[in-house]
Scaffold this motif. Sequence first.
Motif, mmCIF file in Angstrom:
data_model
loop_
_atom_site.group_PDB
_atom_site.id
_atom_site.type_symbol
_atom_site.label_atom_id
_atom_site.label_comp_id
_atom_site.label_asym_id
_atom_site.label_seq_id
_atom_site.Cartn_x
_atom_site.Cartn_y
_atom_site.Cartn_z
ATOM 1 N N PHE A 1 0.876 -1.179 0.000
ATOM 2 C CA PHE A 1 0.000 0.000 0.000
ATOM 3 C C PHE A 1 0.914 1.230 0.000
ATOM 4 N N ASN A 2 1.166 1.762 -1.211
ATOM 5 C CA ASN A 2 2.175 2.808 -1.369
ATOM 6 C C ASN A 2 1.707 4.194 -0.933
ATOM 7 N N ARG A 3 0.406 4.455 -1.064
ATOM 8 C CA ARG A 3 -0.080 5.838 -0.849
ATOM 9 C C ARG A 3 -1.197 5.841 0.181
ATOM 10 N N VAL A 4 -0.812 5.606 1.413
ATOM 11 C CA VAL A 4 -1.796 5.646 2.482
ATOM 12 C C VAL A 4 -2.044 7.116 2.835
ATOM 13 N N PRO A 5 -3.305 7.576 2.854
ATOM 14 C CA PRO A 5 -3.588 8.991 3.149
ATOM 15 C C PRO A 5 -3.063 9.407 4.518
ATOM 16 N N ASP A 6 -2.628 10.671 4.589
ATOM 17 C CA ASP A 6 -2.080 11.210 5.829
ATOM 18 C C ASP A 6 -3.226 11.671 6.728
ATOM 19 N N VAL A 7 -3.959 10.694 7.216
ATOM 20 C CA VAL A 7 -5.037 10.976 8.161
ATOM 21 C C VAL A 7 -4.937 9.954 9.292
ATOM 22 N N PRO A 8 -5.290 10.362 10.492
ATOM 23 C CA PRO A 8 -5.155 9.426 11.614
ATOM 24 C C PRO A 8 -6.173 8.301 11.549
ATOM 25 N N VAL A 9 -5.680 7.074 11.747
ATOM 26 C CA VAL A 9 -6.528 5.888 11.813
ATOM 27 C C VAL A 9 -6.125 5.123 13.071
ATOM 28 N N SER A 10 -7.077 4.962 13.954
ATOM 29 C CA SER A 10 -6.748 4.252 15.199
ATOM 30 C C SER A 10 -6.788 2.737 15.005
ATOM 31 N N LYS A 11 -7.617 2.305 14.074
ATOM 32 C CA LYS A 11 -7.688 0.858 13.830
ATOM 33 C C LYS A 11 -8.180 0.610 12.415
ATOM 34 N N PHE A 12 -7.500 -0.332 11.747
ATOM 35 C CA PHE A 12 -7.915 -0.728 10.405
ATOM 36 C C PHE A 12 -7.983 -2.249 10.362
ATOM 37 N N VAL A 13 -9.081 -2.778 9.848
ATOM 38 C CA VAL A 13 -9.276 -4.231 9.771
ATOM 39 C C VAL A 13 -9.550 -4.601 8.327
ATOM 40 N N LEU A 14 -8.770 -5.567 7.811
ATOM 41 C CA LEU A 14 -8.949 -6.063 6.446
ATOM 42 C C LEU A 14 -9.281 -7.537 6.516
ATOM 43 N N SER A 15 -10.401 -7.937 5.929
ATOM 44 C CA SER A 15 -10.819 -9.345 5.931
ATOM 45 C C SER A 15 -10.944 -9.816 4.492
ATOM 46 N N MET A 16 -10.060 -10.800 4.112
ATOM 47 C CA MET A 16 -10.088 -11.342 2.753
ATOM 48 C C MET A 16 -10.776 -12.698 2.763
ATOM 49 N N ARG A 17 -11.527 -12.953 1.734
ATOM 50 C CA ARG A 17 -12.295 -14.197 1.653
ATOM 51 C C ARG A 17 -11.392 -15.405 1.448
ATOM 52 N N GLY A 18 -11.944 -16.597 1.799
ATOM 53 C CA GLY A 18 -11.253 -17.853 1.553
ATOM 54 C C GLY A 18 -11.977 -18.638 0.473
ATOM 55 N N GLY A 19 -11.536 -19.858 0.269
ATOM 56 C CA GLY A 19 -12.187 -20.733 -0.700
ATOM 57 C C GLY A 19 -12.053 -20.216 -2.118
ATOM 58 N N LYS A 20 -13.135 -20.279 -2.879
ATOM 59 C CA LYS A 20 -13.081 -19.914 -4.286
ATOM 60 C C LYS A 20 -12.795 -18.428 -4.524
ATOM 61 N N LYS A 21 -12.995 -17.582 -3.510
ATOM 62 C CA LYS A 21 -12.744 -16.136 -3.663
ATOM 63 C C LYS A 21 -11.453 -15.727 -2.970
ATOM 64 N N SER A 22 -10.668 -16.739 -2.544
ATOM 65 C CA SER A 22 -9.420 -16.422 -1.884
ATOM 66 C C SER A 22 -8.356 -16.119 -2.922
ATOM 67 N N LEU A 23 -7.520 -15.114 -2.623
ATOM 68 C CA LEU A 23 -6.391 -14.806 -3.502
ATOM 69 C C LEU A 23 -5.132 -15.546 -3.056
ATOM 70 N N LEU A 24 -5.255 -16.284 -1.926
ATOM 71 C CA LEU A 24 -4.120 -17.033 -1.399
ATOM 72 C C LEU A 24 -4.310 -18.537 -1.635
ATOM 73 N N VAL A 25 -3.192 -19.204 -1.890
ATOM 74 C CA VAL A 25 -3.215 -20.665 -1.992
ATOM 75 C C VAL A 25 -1.975 -21.213 -1.251
ATOM 76 N N ASN A 26 -2.205 -22.288 -0.470
ATOM 77 C CA ASN A 26 -1.102 -22.888 0.281
ATOM 78 C C ASN A 26 -0.228 -23.693 -0.672
ATOM 79 N N SER A 27 1.095 -23.466 -0.590
ATOM 80 C CA SER A 27 2.033 -24.281 -1.403
ATOM 81 C C SER A 27 2.532 -25.483 -0.610
#
Length: 1000
Positions: free
Chosen positions: A933-959
């Motif tokens: 994330f190269n251009r995070v806005p210069d504004v205060p954030v006390s907490k940020f939560v990112l939840s990515m899907r699993g299964g068929k909509k997951s962008l991750l795969v175990n090798s």
Amino acid sequence: MAKRSLALLLLCVGALLAVPVLAQADTTNIVEPNHEPPTAADGWQAGTCISDAPTKCSPETPELFFKQAGGHPPVGFTQYLVRHSEAASPFGTLMPIEEPIPNRKMKTLKVDLPPGLTVNPNATPRCPLEAFEAEVEVGGEMKHVPQCPENTIVGEDEVTLVVNTENAVPAPPPAPPGTFLPKGFVIPPNPGLGTKIPVYNIEPKNGEPALFGFVVGFEHLLFLETEVAWQSDFHESFTIHEPEPEPPFTPLKNRLVNFGRDAGNVGADKSGNGTFITNPTTCFDPNQFPHLYSTWLRAESWGEPNPTFPTGSTPVEAKVEDSSGTLIQQEGCDTVPFDPSIEMSAGTAQVDSPSPATVDVKLPFDPAKEGGEGQSQSHVRKAEVTLPKYMGLNPSGAQGLVACSDAQFKKGVRVYDNECPSGSIVGTATVESPPLERPLTGNVYVGTQNSRDPQSGEEFRILVEAKEKEEGIAARLIGHVKADPNTGQLTAVLDEQETLEITGSQKDLPSGLPQVPFTSVKLHFDGSKAVLTSPPVCSSESTSKLEPWARPGTNAEPKSTVTLTSDPTGGSCPKTMADRKFAPSYKASTNSTKAGAYSPFQVHITRRDGEQELKVVDVTLPKGLTGNLSGVAYCPENVIAAAAAKSGVQEIADPSCPDSSFLGTAETVSGTGDHPLKLAGNVYLAGPYKGAPLSLVTTTPAVAGPFDLGVVVVRVALNVNPETAQINGVSDVIPDVFGGVKLDLRSIDLNIYRKKFMLNPTNCAAQATTGAINGGGADPTNPATFSSYAVNDPFQATGCRKLGFKPKLKVKLFGPTKRAKNPRLKAVLTAHKGQANVARTALTMPHSLFLDQSHIGTVCTRPQLAEHQCPKASVYGKGWAKSPLLDKPLKGKVFLVSSNHKLPDLLVDLRGQVEVYLRGVIGSKHGGLKTVFNRVPDVPVSKFVLSMRGGKKSLLVNSTNTCAKPQRAVLNIKGQNGRKVKNNKFRLNIASCKKHKHHK
């Protein structure tokens, strides 16, 4: 002007002399009644005629009436006949007796002439008063014998005297004509017809517009004391005070004949110019206005004096009609000349500057053309004068100005001095008229405001007074100034409905300005009051519409060119609107530049006189200079709409927007010249506007001097750049005209000082507030022609390195841990209050987690993202962020979006009060999945939560089996102040591995 009907007055004078007036008895009881149909024996007659000899002009000789509108009649006459009865005469045929009814002996007469019938005392020489009053010896006694030049004779009065039987004496032998009778009365040369007495044009006393006189019986000086009804329709009148009757003689009949065209041409020195009497310049249907051309008589008797005369005396009317009762109509209005002109001067050589303007409306007067058989110029019925476009009212002039009320102005009240306060004077007025010896001069006052509609003519009113004490005239007119709500162009309208006081019925008069002659009506506006601003270009045009009484519904449209030469900023004046200079100044600053600190924020915009109008401000603040919306209410939309309809006084007393939305103040400085007007307003936070998530609203009560134009409401759309969170403010089109007033904004100052609202960045890079200000260009009313001026005001925060930077990131995987399976991910970033904000985050996953490119399917395009129309298939997760600047968290979905990279970008679309994008670039490093994330806005954030899907909509795969050993990632976080957090041993929390271990 005041003497327009003096000729008729003279005519009526003779009649009045003999007219016995009833003080508390109606005039109708003093003079013989008029017949129906009229006859030559009617008790009260008047008219203008072609001739009066040898046949008398009367209703029985309608062919002798002079009917040419604006023409100069050869003769004018008035005649009255006292109520009487016939009796036997002790004098036989030498002096027949027609005895007046008791108590009908005339004391005072007042004659009111028709409006528009004018007498010009300056058309002949005048006799000095002392010469008129001279005494000479006659028959051994000193008698009044005027020593006036013959060319001052303007008419003759024919008096018929009778003997009152109560005081009759024995008849002497028949005496030759000219023999003196008791008390100096002369036996008429023609028994039973009367004595003709010259009427002189006399130099008037102070306070009179004109004076005429004649001598009765070498003893009694009788004057026609003239007045102009300047309190109503400006018709002329005269009053005669008769001596108390001396037995045995009483006036029975009086016929005053005016010489008209030949006035002043008696004897060898013919000095009259032929304009002594002028008929009205109208040709109205007398059946529609049956009293318009009438002459009226009021009378008071010695027997029953009226202490309030002429009040309480019913007038007697002399209509211009034939013996059948048909009213005579004037003719020739189509040939009445009307050649007005106007001269307009700005009173300054500079454009867009205080203007001591002068407007002069002129009508020619040339006795050589108009006298005798010619026609005079038509009187003006309605006048509209329009100043050049974009020349308008100057706000600077409102300072210290007060209004004069109608009651103070005294229009319609016959008092010489008004009661207008000196602070209401904005200029002077000068009126020149052929019948006047001296010009009328006076002041132009600001009238009270009766409307907030600039086109009504009731928002801006001028009260015009022109007077001359020695002339006995104080003319007062009310002008209605209409202002174009878009351009501020001014049109002054003079058009009145007056009441003919003699009839007391408004329907008896057609509407319009007083029917009086003038050669010049000049209004000059005081430069020290600076109520007007000059045009913005070198040459512009003032126009007019002048309607003649002779031809209602038509207009002469004279024009005047206003020429200027210089610019107040230096150099020559601009030839066109587009040629005007435009180099405004823009400053934006905080009181403190301390990084991450709250500080009041000011914006200062200025322009110079002569430059283009300020129309639109479009600027973007530096990154990180933002506002704290937490706890700030929005000013409701319905309240904003209502504010625009309120008066300024109401807004001052009770501001529309709630205090909870208050951010600060706004001050505008407007008007040309050295002393512009300052107006204070308020700034509030408001909701979505013109596609922007937020807005500012400024409410400025436009109250200055006697004027309340309402509330100027201007909104500024606050766009938030979703990539940088930078604030871009775009104002409404700023009015350069409000309530019809040309604002000429010199400066705009915003002061945002709500506590803990404006927050400085936590980066100390050299930045600037950038953007553009639009000027009025070629047409301030057309945005397509606006010009643009780039602005750039540097800004740099200080003390960034002193800020701490210790954010924490936790990443947790859920779901399957076996090879070729797709887990879901949850990342939680927390930060501490008062520290630098995050600028960049890079997370490189271990080799055990790869990007599953087979799951990259539908991608949201840039247009779809901008329109919030991303396909459902492009959604791969969700996120939320909590900021101390907002009352509620921002929430949104995670999309794969089009990018300029090899792979789609990962974008978190956070929505709430504002919308912010967190854009991650997906790539790989040393075989591991890397998201930056190269251009995070210069504004205060006390907490940020990112939840990515699993299964068929997951962008991750175990090798591999991710539970086989601890999985470590590489984390790099950079703060806005340059500080960094590195963690090469960042351990991933794999929830399923813990569960498996627990079950073991």
